[in-house]
Design a protein around this motif. Sequence first.
Motif, mmCIF file in Angstrom:
data_model
loop_
_atom_site.group_PDB
_atom_site.id
_atom_site.type_symbol
_atom_site.label_atom_id
_atom_site.label_comp_id
_atom_site.label_asym_id
_atom_site.label_seq_id
_atom_site.Cartn_x
_atom_site.Cartn_y
_atom_site.Cartn_z
ATOM 1 N N ASN A 169 26.871 -1.999 16.943
ATOM 2 C CA ASN A 169 28.183 -1.816 16.348
ATOM 3 C C ASN A 169 28.944 -3.112 16.486
ATOM 4 O OD1 ASN A 169 29.142 -1.911 18.973
ATOM 5 N ND2 ASN A 169 29.846 0.217 19.016
ATOM 6 N N ASP A 170 30.234 -3.084 16.260
ATOM 7 C CA ASP A 170 30.997 -4.331 16.293
ATOM 8 C C ASP A 170 31.090 -4.936 17.690
ATOM 9 O OD1 ASP A 170 31.413 -4.109 13.599
ATOM 10 O OD2 ASP A 170 33.373 -3.121 13.801
ATOM 11 N N ASP A 171 30.822 -4.146 18.729
ATOM 12 C CA ASP A 171 31.003 -4.627 20.101
ATOM 13 C C ASP A 171 29.706 -4.832 20.867
ATOM 14 O OD1 ASP A 171 33.843 -4.554 19.891
ATOM 15 O OD2 ASP A 171 33.755 -2.380 20.129
ATOM 16 N N TRP A 172 28.721 -3.969 20.658
ATOM 17 C CA TRP A 172 27.529 -3.996 21.498
ATOM 18 C C TRP A 172 26.252 -3.887 20.662
ATOM 19 C CZ3 TRP A 172 27.992 -5.083 26.570
ATOM 20 C CH2 TRP A 172 29.264 -4.951 27.134
ATOM 21 N N VAL A 173 25.155 -4.418 21.246
ATOM 22 C CA VAL A 173 23.837 -4.385 20.613
ATOM 23 C C VAL A 173 22.827 -3.920 21.646
ATOM 24 C CG1 VAL A 173 22.018 -5.738 19.513
ATOM 25 C CG2 VAL A 173 24.422 -6.281 19.055
ATOM 26 N N GLU A 174 21.982 -2.958 21.253
ATOM 27 C CA GLU A 174 20.904 -2.505 22.131
ATOM 28 C C GLU A 174 19.684 -3.391 21.931
ATOM 29 O OE1 GLU A 174 18.117 1.431 23.042
ATOM 30 O OE2 GLU A 174 19.476 1.390 21.297
ATOM 31 N N VAL A 175 19.116 -3.904 23.019
ATOM 32 C CA VAL A 175 17.947 -4.787 22.976
ATOM 33 C C VAL A 175 16.722 -3.998 23.408
ATOM 34 C CG1 VAL A 175 16.901 -6.892 23.866
ATOM 35 C CG2 VAL A 175 19.377 -6.792 23.478
ATOM 36 N N THR A 176 15.678 -4.019 22.572
ATOM 37 C CA THR A 176 14.449 -3.285 22.897
ATOM 38 C C THR A 176 13.314 -4.196 23.326
ATOM 39 O OG1 THR A 176 13.811 -3.332 20.554
ATOM 40 C CG2 THR A 176 15.028 -1.399 21.323
ATOM 41 N N ALA A 177 13.412 -5.471 23.026
ATOM 42 C CA ALA A 177 12.355 -6.420 23.436
ATOM 43 C C ALA A 177 12.922 -7.841 23.388
ATOM 44 C CB ALA A 177 11.140 -6.297 22.530
ATOM 45 N N GLY A 178 12.371 -8.724 24.242
ATOM 46 C CA GLY A 178 12.760 -10.129 24.232
ATOM 47 C C GLY A 178 13.652 -10.525 25.390
ATOM 48 N N LEU A 179 14.304 -9.548 26.032
ATOM 49 C CA LEU A 179 15.150 -9.815 27.190
ATOM 50 C C LEU A 179 14.863 -8.777 28.261
ATOM 51 C CD1 LEU A 179 18.626 -10.555 25.522
ATOM 52 C CD2 LEU A 179 17.049 -12.240 26.491
ATOM 53 N N LYS A 180 15.282 -9.102 29.485
ATOM 54 C CA LYS A 180 15.167 -8.161 30.589
ATOM 55 C C LYS A 180 16.449 -8.230 31.405
ATOM 56 C CE LYS A 180 12.789 -11.367 33.735
ATOM 57 N NZ LYS A 180 12.966 -12.539 32.867
ATOM 58 N N ALA A 181 16.654 -7.188 32.196
ATOM 59 C CA ALA A 181 17.841 -7.156 33.046
ATOM 60 C C ALA A 181 17.858 -8.379 33.960
ATOM 61 C CB ALA A 181 17.861 -5.874 33.858
ATOM 62 N N GLY A 182 18.984 -9.014 34.081
ATOM 63 C CA GLY A 182 19.133 -10.203 34.907
ATOM 64 C C GLY A 182 19.107 -11.495 34.143
ATOM 65 N N ASP A 183 18.560 -11.459 32.888
ATOM 66 C CA ASP A 183 18.599 -12.677 32.068
ATOM 67 C C ASP A 183 20.030 -13.056 31.759
ATOM 68 O OD1 ASP A 183 15.876 -12.948 31.992
ATOM 69 O OD2 ASP A 183 15.617 -11.997 30.008
ATOM 70 N N ILE A 184 20.251 -14.355 31.650
ATOM 71 C CA ILE A 184 21.602 -14.841 31.322
ATOM 72 C C ILE A 184 21.564 -15.438 29.927
ATOM 73 C CG2 ILE A 184 23.447 -16.442 31.928
ATOM 74 C CD1 ILE A 184 22.515 -16.246 34.820
ATOM 75 N N ILE A 185 22.423 -14.912 29.060
ATOM 76 C CA ILE A 185 22.510 -15.425 27.701
ATOM 77 C C ILE A 185 23.854 -16.127 27.550
ATOM 78 C CG2 ILE A 185 20.964 -13.705 26.711
ATOM 79 C CD1 ILE A 185 23.404 -12.151 25.812
ATOM 80 N N ALA A 186 23.926 -16.986 26.551
ATOM 81 C CA ALA A 186 25.122 -17.811 26.392
ATOM 82 C C ALA A 186 25.637 -17.738 24.961
ATOM 83 C CB ALA A 186 24.822 -19.252 26.773
ATOM 84 N N LYS A 187 26.901 -18.012 24.823
ATOM 85 C CA LYS A 187 27.549 -18.070 23.529
ATOM 86 C C LYS A 187 28.376 -19.339 23.477
ATOM 87 C CE LYS A 187 31.085 -15.417 22.836
ATOM 88 N NZ LYS A 187 32.011 -14.287 22.525
ATOM 89 N N LYS A 188 28.044 -20.172 22.524
ATOM 90 C CA LYS A 188 28.770 -21.426 22.385
ATOM 91 C C LYS A 188 30.077 -21.194 21.668
ATOM 92 C CE LYS A 188 24.631 -24.360 22.252
ATOM 93 N NZ LYS A 188 23.863 -25.358 21.481
ATOM 94 N N GLU A 189 31.143 -21.706 22.267
ATOM 95 C CA GLU A 189 32.471 -21.546 21.663
ATOM 96 C C GLU A 189 32.660 -22.511 20.505
ATOM 97 O OE1 GLU A 189 34.597 -19.244 22.413
ATOM 98 O OE2 GLU A 189 33.459 -18.415 24.079
#
Length: 363
Positions: A343-363
């Motif tokens: 939805n506009d706020d959240w995305v469910e991930v089914t593959a490619g990441l695991k709990a504890g991974d850190i993702i980034a967003k460039k401003e």
Amino acid sequence: MKKLLIIAGIAALAIACKKKTATYTVQQRPLNEAVYASGEIMPQAYYFLKSNSTDLILQMNVEEGDTIVKDQVLAVLGTPSQLTQLDILHSQVALAGKNAAEGSATLNELKTKIEQAKQTYEQDAVNATRYTDLANDKAVPEKDAEQKRLEAANSLTNYQSLQQQYLAQKNELAGKLLQSRQQLATSSQVREGKVLKSPVNGSVFKIYNKAGELSELNNPVMLIGLPGKFKLELLVDERDISKIKMNQKVYFETDVYNGKQFTATINKITPVLQKESRSFQVEAAVQDSIAFYPQSSVEANIVIRENTSALMIPAGYLLKGDSVYLRQGSELQKKGISTRSKNDDWVEVTAGLKAGDIIAKKE
């Protein structure tokens, strides 16, 4: 209401200000997913009583809200002349039945004539035999005996003719009775479609035409049904129908009770696509016992998953082509992922990441 993707217990995002890059630690979160549907609320059992032709409402015997019983005449359609015609046909059948009965005046008259002819024949037959014997003994002329034999033959012919007339008259009267009954049956069948009876014990929810108004062919004259229990008739987009299962929970709202939410349970899925709307119809039994109003519009969310633990990331971190920036040490590496619900706020991930991974967003 819109298609839901609700995350319970949202935590504050970890934000790294260094080089204007925000980060987020991937983790499992409770997820509720639902499919949007719209439709109307109806009695659990209901009937639209309709006319089988365009007709005048001759009589309206009930009002909205009335309690009704099975086979009760609720309305009569047609014209007074049609009622009169039916009465005439009933009278014709009664008359034809009376005439065709064994004791009818017409048949009794023929029976009397037959009995008289029989007696005449029997008497003439006796005379013919007697004169024949006398002629053989030369007691009377042969021509007298011949005359008596001719009278007996004529009497027999008349007797047999009257018997045939009786059978023919009886068959003719039976035929007229059958014809009258057929005419009555045809008119009664047409008339039955103009006499609207209740198929159940229930209530009158809606009357669409008043006495004296014209009811169009196949248009409902009234809506009746069983009070107390209701159901939702919902339309689900063809892209979402594969997610709908029996016994799924439904949360719905109706403008009649603005701002109040109610619950229902999916109990029927019609597996036929409605081409006009490109939607499938599903039904849900309403759990609440409040007094609803039939045909009120509703908006609903059918719960697909509730309080399910899922790997979630904020929608703002997702790149085009379903990929993210994954932090590897001090560097950011673009990585493709698989997703499901969004939805506009959240995305469910089914593959490619695991709990504890850190993702980034460039401003």
